[in-house]
Design an enzyme around this catalytic site. Sequence first.
Site, PDB file in Angstrom:
ATOM      1  N   ASN A 405       0.827  -1.197   0.000  1.00  0.00           N
ATOM      2  CA  ASN A 405       0.000   0.000   0.000  1.00  0.00           C
ATOM      3  C   ASN A 405       0.869   1.258   0.000  1.00  0.00           C
ATOM      4  O   ASN A 405       1.000   1.913  -1.033  1.00  0.00           O
ATOM      5  CB  ASN A 405      -0.949  -0.018   1.210  1.00  0.00           C
ATOM      6  CG  ASN A 405      -1.927   1.150   1.193  1.00  0.00           C
ATOM      7  OD1 ASN A 405      -1.876   1.994   0.302  1.00  0.00           O
ATOM      8  ND2 ASN A 405      -2.802   1.205   2.168  1.00  0.00           N
ATOM      9  N   ASP A 406       1.500   1.538   1.127  1.00  0.00           N
ATOM     10  CA  ASP A 406       2.286   2.772   1.236  1.00  0.00           C
ATOM     11  C   ASP A 406       3.336   2.903   0.135  1.00  0.00           C
ATOM     12  O   ASP A 406       3.613   3.997  -0.341  1.00  0.00           O
ATOM     13  CB  ASP A 406       2.995   2.827   2.598  1.00  0.00           C
ATOM     14  CG  ASP A 406       1.998   2.963   3.739  1.00  0.00           C
ATOM     15  OD1 ASP A 406       0.880   3.445   3.480  1.00  0.00           O
ATOM     16  OD2 ASP A 406       2.338   2.578   4.873  1.00  0.00           O
ATOM     17  N   VAL A 407       3.925   1.775  -0.287  1.00  0.00           N
ATOM     18  CA  VAL A 407       5.016   1.835  -1.264  1.00  0.00           C
ATOM     19  C   VAL A 407       4.527   2.176  -2.666  1.00  0.00           C
ATOM     20  O   VAL A 407       5.322   2.313  -3.587  1.00  0.00           O
ATOM     21  CB  VAL A 407       5.823   0.512  -1.301  1.00  0.00           C
ATOM     22  CG1 VAL A 407       6.457   0.237   0.046  1.00  0.00           C
ATOM     23  CG2 VAL A 407       4.967  -0.663  -1.740  1.00  0.00           C
ATOM     24  N   THR A 408       3.173   2.310  -2.844  1.00  0.00           N
ATOM     25  CA  THR A 408       2.648   2.700  -4.148  1.00  0.00           C
ATOM     26  C   THR A 408       1.987   4.070  -4.081  1.00  0.00           C
ATOM     27  O   THR A 408       1.403   4.526  -5.051  1.00  0.00           O
ATOM     28  CB  THR A 408       1.571   1.703  -4.621  1.00  0.00           C
ATOM     29  OG1 THR A 408       0.450   1.780  -3.725  1.00  0.00           O
ATOM     30  CG2 THR A 408       2.099   0.280  -4.654  1.00  0.00           C
ATOM     31  N   ALA A 447       1.737   3.507   7.573  1.00  0.00           N
ATOM     32  CA  ALA A 447       1.905   4.919   7.845  1.00  0.00           C
ATOM     33  C   ALA A 447       0.570   5.582   8.187  1.00  0.00           C
ATOM     34  O   ALA A 447       0.528   6.726   8.612  1.00  0.00           O
ATOM     35  CB  ALA A 447       2.532   5.615   6.641  1.00  0.00           C
TER      36      ALA A 447
END
Lengths: 479, 97
Positions: A405-408, A447
């Site tokens: 999630n956060d990494v995209t 996050a």
Amino acid sequence: MHEGLPVNPWAALAYLIAGICFILALRGLSSPVSSQRGNRFGMAGMTIAVVTTLVTHYPMVAGAIDTTTAIEILIAIGIGAAIGILTARRIAMTDMPQLVAAFHSLVGLAAVLVACSAFLNPAAFGIVDAAGHILTVSRIEMGLGVAIGAITFSGSVIAFLKLNGNMGGKPIMLPGRHVLNLAVLAGILALIAYFTQDQSGWVFWTVTGLSFSIGFLLIIPIGGADMPVVVSMLNSYSGWAAAAMGFTLHNTAMIITGALVGSSGAILSYIMCRAMNRSFISVIAGGFGAVADTSGGEAKEQRPWKRGSAEDAAFLMQQANQVIIVPGYGMAVAQAQHALREMGDILKKEGVSVKYAIHPVAGRMPGHMNVLLAEANVPYDEVFELEDINGEFAQTDVAFVIGANDVTNPAAKTDKSSPIYGMPVLDVEKAKTVLFVKRSMGGVGYAGVDNDVFYMDNTMMLLADAKKMVEEIVKAMAH
Amino acid sequence: MDFLSILSIFVMACFVGYYVVWSVTPALHTPLMAVTNAISSVIIVGALIASAAVGIGGSGAASKWLGLLAVVFASINIFGGFAVTARMLAMYKKKVR
């Protein structure tokens, strides 16, 4: 200057060779092709070091070999070998981070125990002067060794409990912890300095006790998202502990290894911090992921998003020229890697190019996702690092995000107020279609921030358990 | 060996470590951690010396038992670390063409 025990030149040479074997072991990891040979170098180095020690320091009683002690030593090695090998065989690849944390704690504990026995019986280690006092240099080395070892141990125990889920991932914030931590650290250093003047037991044991407590205090406030950094950092500490003991024992194999492991952990911590755009200091200070939760709740306006089915996903991917799969920790939790590889195989058979894109912090430790994919028989030359594949999303038909999630999140590139601003991310939104596998719309990443990708016109949300969804897609593809 | 020669070895080894570790491919970072775990257990050398030493009085015996305990912990790490690394590395396969 005192020279310690007379050095046997053959033994010194053997330890040097062991050290070189360890360098070659790490060198082998530059490519999967040479890696297995590298691991064998490591085993050879360890065998040389252990055999050399056994030969040069065999237990003696009244001029003859002390067989009781020799047998006790062999039993100790045997117990360790049995536990170690059984654990290594049984551990699930998903649980690797916990295992590594547990191993770190053992290195730390072993360092503490060796330092304690060196303190109790310094003559055996050749670190006493003519008057029977421990050498000044050795006192500093021992003090540092026991301190770093104890911090490694207690820190790794906390990291293990957090990774293993025995303890919540949420950071635990003690009031005034920075002051407290700095005071304890200063106390440890001051006591080590005082230890050079006074070798009483209380100084040594207080250093040991304070170091155990600072290990707990340092890791408790660090949240789950920062665990990759913590695990790498503790890896580094375990190396420095070994090096400090190497100084005490004047042993080159231990010093070389300590330096290698210390740098390795430090570099991995740096890579992890860079991948999250966080400074090392801010990670150590802790608390990330605690404040973000409250800020996430306020701006929750309903935005429209599209829901897709497994059939839609199967159709879209079968029509594509290229599919890039972006796996994250959620994939590992759902154990979807095997189904995912099956899906990739079907697509490849139909002439679709399939690639995997790995963000450095996808997973709970450096390289974790690569191991999980390798376990599912995904060839390593289909798996790409962020900087090698990010340019390809624009020419890709489908980006298949699963458990990440956060990494995209494009907010990392545009939204200066976002807690993840500045973090390098995978440009999935540039693909013609984004398929986003997620358990529900409610959950947010580590996050605690919303992801704009969910609401884009070219995004289709596939809301289900990752493994079930992929299995359904595979079924739909077969029709 | 005097302190300065040991320090020289240490500093040089740090440099070697720096360059060698940067050359490790990111795909193998987990095996790297597992193998560094195994090799940092070379601390077993100290544990063996402590176990084999003839102690004087109560603290000598304590020193020996602490050493034996350290041998157990370090052995878990050595055998476990190398075995789990080997298990992981065996999984990395190239594309069958």
